[in-house]
Design a protein around this motif. Structure first.
Motif, PDB file in Angstrom:
ATOM      1  N   ALA A   1       3.857   1.995   2.609  1.00  0.00           N
ATOM      2  CA  ALA A   1       4.259   0.734   3.253  1.00  0.00           C
ATOM      3  C   ALA A   1       5.762   0.687   3.505  1.00  0.00           C
ATOM      4  O   ALA A   1       6.241  -0.049   4.366  1.00  0.00           O
TER       5      ALA A   1
ATOM      6  N   ARG B   1       2.453   7.088   8.837  1.00  0.00           N
ATOM      7  CA  ARG B   1       3.697   6.986   8.063  1.00  0.00           C
ATOM      8  C   ARG B   1       3.744   8.060   6.980  1.00  0.00           C
ATOM      9  O   ARG B   1       4.747   8.740   6.804  1.00  0.00           O
ATOM     10  N   ILE B   2       2.645   8.214   6.259  1.00  0.00           N
ATOM     11  CA  ILE B   2       2.655   9.136   5.119  1.00  0.00           C
ATOM     12  C   ILE B   2       2.657  10.598   5.574  1.00  0.00           C
ATOM     13  O   ILE B   2       3.364  11.433   5.004  1.00  0.00           O
TER      14      ILE B   2
ATOM     15  N   PRO C   1       0.821  -1.212   0.000  1.00  0.00           N
ATOM     16  CA  PRO C   1       0.000   0.000   0.000  1.00  0.00           C
ATOM     17  C   PRO C   1       0.853   1.260   0.000  1.00  0.00           C
ATOM     18  O   PRO C   1       2.061   1.190   0.261  1.00  0.00           O
TER      19      PRO C   1
ATOM     20  N   ASN D   1      10.140  -2.355  12.539  1.00  0.00           N
ATOM     21  CA  ASN D   1      11.052  -1.264  12.182  1.00  0.00           C
ATOM     22  C   ASN D   1      11.726  -1.519  10.821  1.00  0.00           C
ATOM     23  O   ASN D   1      11.708  -2.635  10.298  1.00  0.00           O
TER      24      ASN D   1
ATOM     25  N   THR E   1       7.574   4.425 -10.594  1.00  0.00           N
ATOM     26  CA  THR E   1       6.680   5.184 -11.490  1.00  0.00           C
ATOM     27  C   THR E   1       6.229   6.479 -10.809  1.00  0.00           C
ATOM     28  O   THR E   1       6.059   7.500 -11.471  1.00  0.00           O
TER      29      THR E   1
ATOM     30  N   THR F   1      11.683   3.130   0.841  1.00  0.00           N
ATOM     31  CA  THR F   1      12.670   2.951   1.919  1.00  0.00           C
ATOM     32  C   THR F   1      13.404   1.628   1.740  1.00  0.00           C
ATOM     33  O   THR F   1      14.632   1.562   1.805  1.00  0.00           O
TER      34      THR F   1
HETATM   35  P1  AP5 Z   1       3.916   6.590  -5.482  1.00  0.00           P
HETATM   36  O1  AP5 Z   1       4.935   7.636  -5.438  1.00  0.00           O
HETATM   37  O2  AP5 Z   1       4.282   5.250  -5.974  1.00  0.00           O
HETATM   38  O3  AP5 Z   1       3.255   6.512  -4.047  1.00  0.00           O
HETATM   39  P2  AP5 Z   1       2.711   5.267  -3.182  1.00  0.00           P
HETATM   40  O4  AP5 Z   1       2.566   3.943  -3.770  1.00  0.00           O
HETATM   41  O5  AP5 Z   1       1.486   5.844  -2.645  1.00  0.00           O
HETATM   42  O6  AP5 Z   1       3.846   4.943  -2.264  1.00  0.00           O
HETATM   43  P3  AP5 Z   1       4.646   5.934  -1.440  1.00  0.00           P
HETATM   44  O7  AP5 Z   1       5.785   6.482  -2.228  1.00  0.00           O
HETATM   45  O8  AP5 Z   1       3.689   6.917  -0.845  1.00  0.00           O
HETATM   46  O9  AP5 Z   1       5.143   5.029  -0.234  1.00  0.00           O
HETATM   47  P4  AP5 Z   1       6.289   3.953  -0.070  1.00  0.00           P
HETATM   48  O10 AP5 Z   1       5.680   2.594   0.031  1.00  0.00           O
HETATM   49  O11 AP5 Z   1       7.397   4.133  -1.061  1.00  0.00           O
HETATM   50  O12 AP5 Z   1       6.770   4.361   1.394  1.00  0.00           O
HETATM   51  P5  AP5 Z   1       8.099   5.116   1.899  1.00  0.00           P
HETATM   52  O13 AP5 Z   1       9.264   4.208   1.797  1.00  0.00           O
HETATM   53  O14 AP5 Z   1       8.210   6.466   1.297  1.00  0.00           O
HETATM   54  O15 AP5 Z   1       2.672   7.079  -6.348  1.00  0.00           O
HETATM   55  C1  AP5 Z   1       2.138   8.377  -6.220  1.00  0.00           C
HETATM   56  C2  AP5 Z   1       0.989   8.521  -7.215  1.00  0.00           C
HETATM   57  O16 AP5 Z   1       1.482   8.384  -8.569  1.00  0.00           O
HETATM   58  C3  AP5 Z   1      -0.126   7.479  -7.097  1.00  0.00           C
HETATM   59  O17 AP5 Z   1      -1.096   7.862  -6.116  1.00  0.00           O
HETATM   60  C4  AP5 Z   1      -0.688   7.496  -8.529  1.00  0.00           C
HETATM   61  O18 AP5 Z   1      -1.516   8.625  -8.736  1.00  0.00           O
HETATM   62  C5  AP5 Z   1       0.554   7.672  -9.380  1.00  0.00           C
HETATM   63  N1  AP5 Z   1       1.170   6.379  -9.782  1.00  0.00           N
HETATM   64  C6  AP5 Z   1       2.405   5.913  -9.421  1.00  0.00           C
HETATM   65  N2  AP5 Z   1       2.626   4.717  -9.978  1.00  0.00           N
HETATM   66  C7  AP5 Z   1       1.521   4.405 -10.685  1.00  0.00           C
HETATM   67  C8  AP5 Z   1       1.147   3.267 -11.453  1.00  0.00           C
HETATM   68  N3  AP5 Z   1       1.951   2.198 -11.600  1.00  0.00           N
HETATM   69  N4  AP5 Z   1      -0.076   3.272 -12.042  1.00  0.00           N
HETATM   70  C9  AP5 Z   1      -0.896   4.346 -11.936  1.00  0.00           C
HETATM   71  N5  AP5 Z   1      -0.606   5.442 -11.199  1.00  0.00           N
HETATM   72  C10 AP5 Z   1       0.599   5.472 -10.582  1.00  0.00           C
HETATM   73  O19 AP5 Z   1       7.724   5.251   3.464  1.00  0.00           O
HETATM   74  C11 AP5 Z   1       6.691   6.108   3.898  1.00  0.00           C
HETATM   75  C12 AP5 Z   1       7.109   6.771   5.235  1.00  0.00           C
HETATM   76  O20 AP5 Z   1       7.157   5.781   6.259  1.00  0.00           O
HETATM   77  C13 AP5 Z   1       8.510   7.424   5.195  1.00  0.00           C
HETATM   78  O21 AP5 Z   1       8.474   8.597   5.955  1.00  0.00           O
HETATM   79  C14 AP5 Z   1       9.426   6.362   5.836  1.00  0.00           C
HETATM   80  O22 AP5 Z   1      10.539   6.964   6.502  1.00  0.00           O
HETATM   81  C15 AP5 Z   1       8.475   5.681   6.823  1.00  0.00           C
HETATM   82  N6  AP5 Z   1       8.750   4.254   6.975  1.00  0.00           N
HETATM   83  C16 AP5 Z   1       9.103   3.368   5.989  1.00  0.00           C
HETATM   84  N7  AP5 Z   1       9.226   2.134   6.518  1.00  0.00           N
HETATM   85  C17 AP5 Z   1       8.939   2.233   7.842  1.00  0.00           C
HETATM   86  C18 AP5 Z   1       8.895   1.291   8.929  1.00  0.00           C
HETATM   87  N8  AP5 Z   1       9.162  -0.015   8.745  1.00  0.00           N
HETATM   88  N9  AP5 Z   1       8.550   1.756  10.160  1.00  0.00           N
HETATM   89  C19 AP5 Z   1       8.275   3.078  10.372  1.00  0.00           C
HETATM   90  N10 AP5 Z   1       8.306   4.014   9.376  1.00  0.00           N
HETATM   91  C20 AP5 Z   1       8.637   3.590   8.135  1.00  0.00           C
END
Ligand code: AP5
Length: 215
Positions: free
Chosen positions: A12, A119-120, A9, A197, A32, A16
């Motif tokens: 998630a 997280r987000i 999701p 973590n 993407t 990272t």
């Molecule tokens: P995209 O940029 O891909 O966003 P997302 O899938 O919503 O994923 P995120 O980047 O928000 O989260 P992530 O899983 O990478 O988490 P992160 O590591 O940053 O997509 C954005 C938009 O683009 C979509 O809504 C859509 O409109 C479009 N799009 C993109 N791809 C598409 C496709 N294939 N088809 C159609 N549309 C598309 O971690 C989040 C936070 O949590 C950080 O602050 C991190 O430090 C923290 N964190 C990470 N792991 C942990 C842990 N284990 N414990 C505590 N905190 C943690």
């Protein structure tokens, strides 16, 4: 060589964990979301087309995304496989991927919805190197300065707000989660508990990979 898909999701931890897996495998990360944000930043027609979907937490149309990935996978650094982050997100995207690239495994980071908003909403990142941080769970050592490249001045994403996150989660459950079954039926889906973590999740993902590769 085949590619690895990071699945899960929004928020998630795909980005990272991509950094951890890249360091281990040497595969380049292909996100993407990052590609769309770069297009938006450049003011290209593709970016402008994607903008309203991203701001609403909806998926950008398959035709746009599939074209983007097809071009990216033709670049030289992709010849030995890539680490796909945020793609595929629909069955149509997975079918298109199957035509152009072998998938070694789909690594799913499982995190319950109630964890996602915190997280987000606490996420920030370095505009220079892309390193991802969190206000509480993974802060920079020195405020506003990147631990990785020492750049000063962090940024927050426009779609990282509670309202858009709710919509992104709905989109995930209705359009993307069905891929878990799709890939399970093909023997490619491996899930790890992402509600731990960062280091523990990373260790589990690397363990799955090394077991798969018989290392
Ligand atoms: P995209 O940029 O891909 O966003 P997302 O899938 O919503 O994923 P995120 O980047 O928000 O989260 P992530 O899983 O990478 O988490 P992160 O590591 O940053 O997509 C954005 C938009 O683009 C979509 O809504 C859509 O409109 C479009 N799009 C993109 N791809 C598409 C496709 N294939 N088809 C159609 N549309 C598309 O971690 C989040 C936070 O949590 C950080 O602050 C991190 O430090 C923290 N964190 C990470 N792991 C942990 C842990 N284990 N414990 C505590 N905190 C943690």
């Amino acid at each position: 060589m085949a590619s690895i898909v990071l699945f899960g999701p929004p928020g998630a931890g795909k980005g990272t964990q991509a950094a951890i897996i890249m360091a281990e495998t040497g595969l380049p990360q292909v996100s993407t979301g990052d590609m769309l944000r770069a297009a938006l930043g450049q003011g290209s027609s593709l970016g402008l087309e994607a903008k309203s979907f991203m701001e609403a937490g909806k998926l950008v149309p398959d035709s746009i995304i599939i074209g983007l990935i097809k071009n990216r996978l033709q670049e030289n650094d992709a010849s030995n496989g890539v680490l796909l982050d945020g793609f595929p997100r629909t069955v149509a995207q997975a079918e298109a991927l199957m035509e152009i690239e072998e998938v070694e495994v789909v690594l799913s980071i499982e995190v319950p919805d109630e964890r996602i908003i915190e997280r987000i909403c606490g996420r920030y990142s370095c505009p220079q190197c892309g390193a991802v941080y969190h206000d509480s769970f993974n802060p920079t050592t020195s405020e506003d300065t990147c631990d990785n490249c020492s750049h000063h001045g962090m940024k927050r994403r426009a779609d990282d707000n509670e309202e858009t996150v709710t919509s992104r989660l709905e989109t995930y459950h209705s359009q993307t989660r069905p891929l878990a079954d799709w890939y399970s039926q093909r023997g490619l889906f491996q899930a790890v508990d992402g509600d731990r973590n960062i280091e523990s999740v990373g260790e589990s993902l690397l363990k799955v990979l090394s077991e798969l590769r018989g290392e």
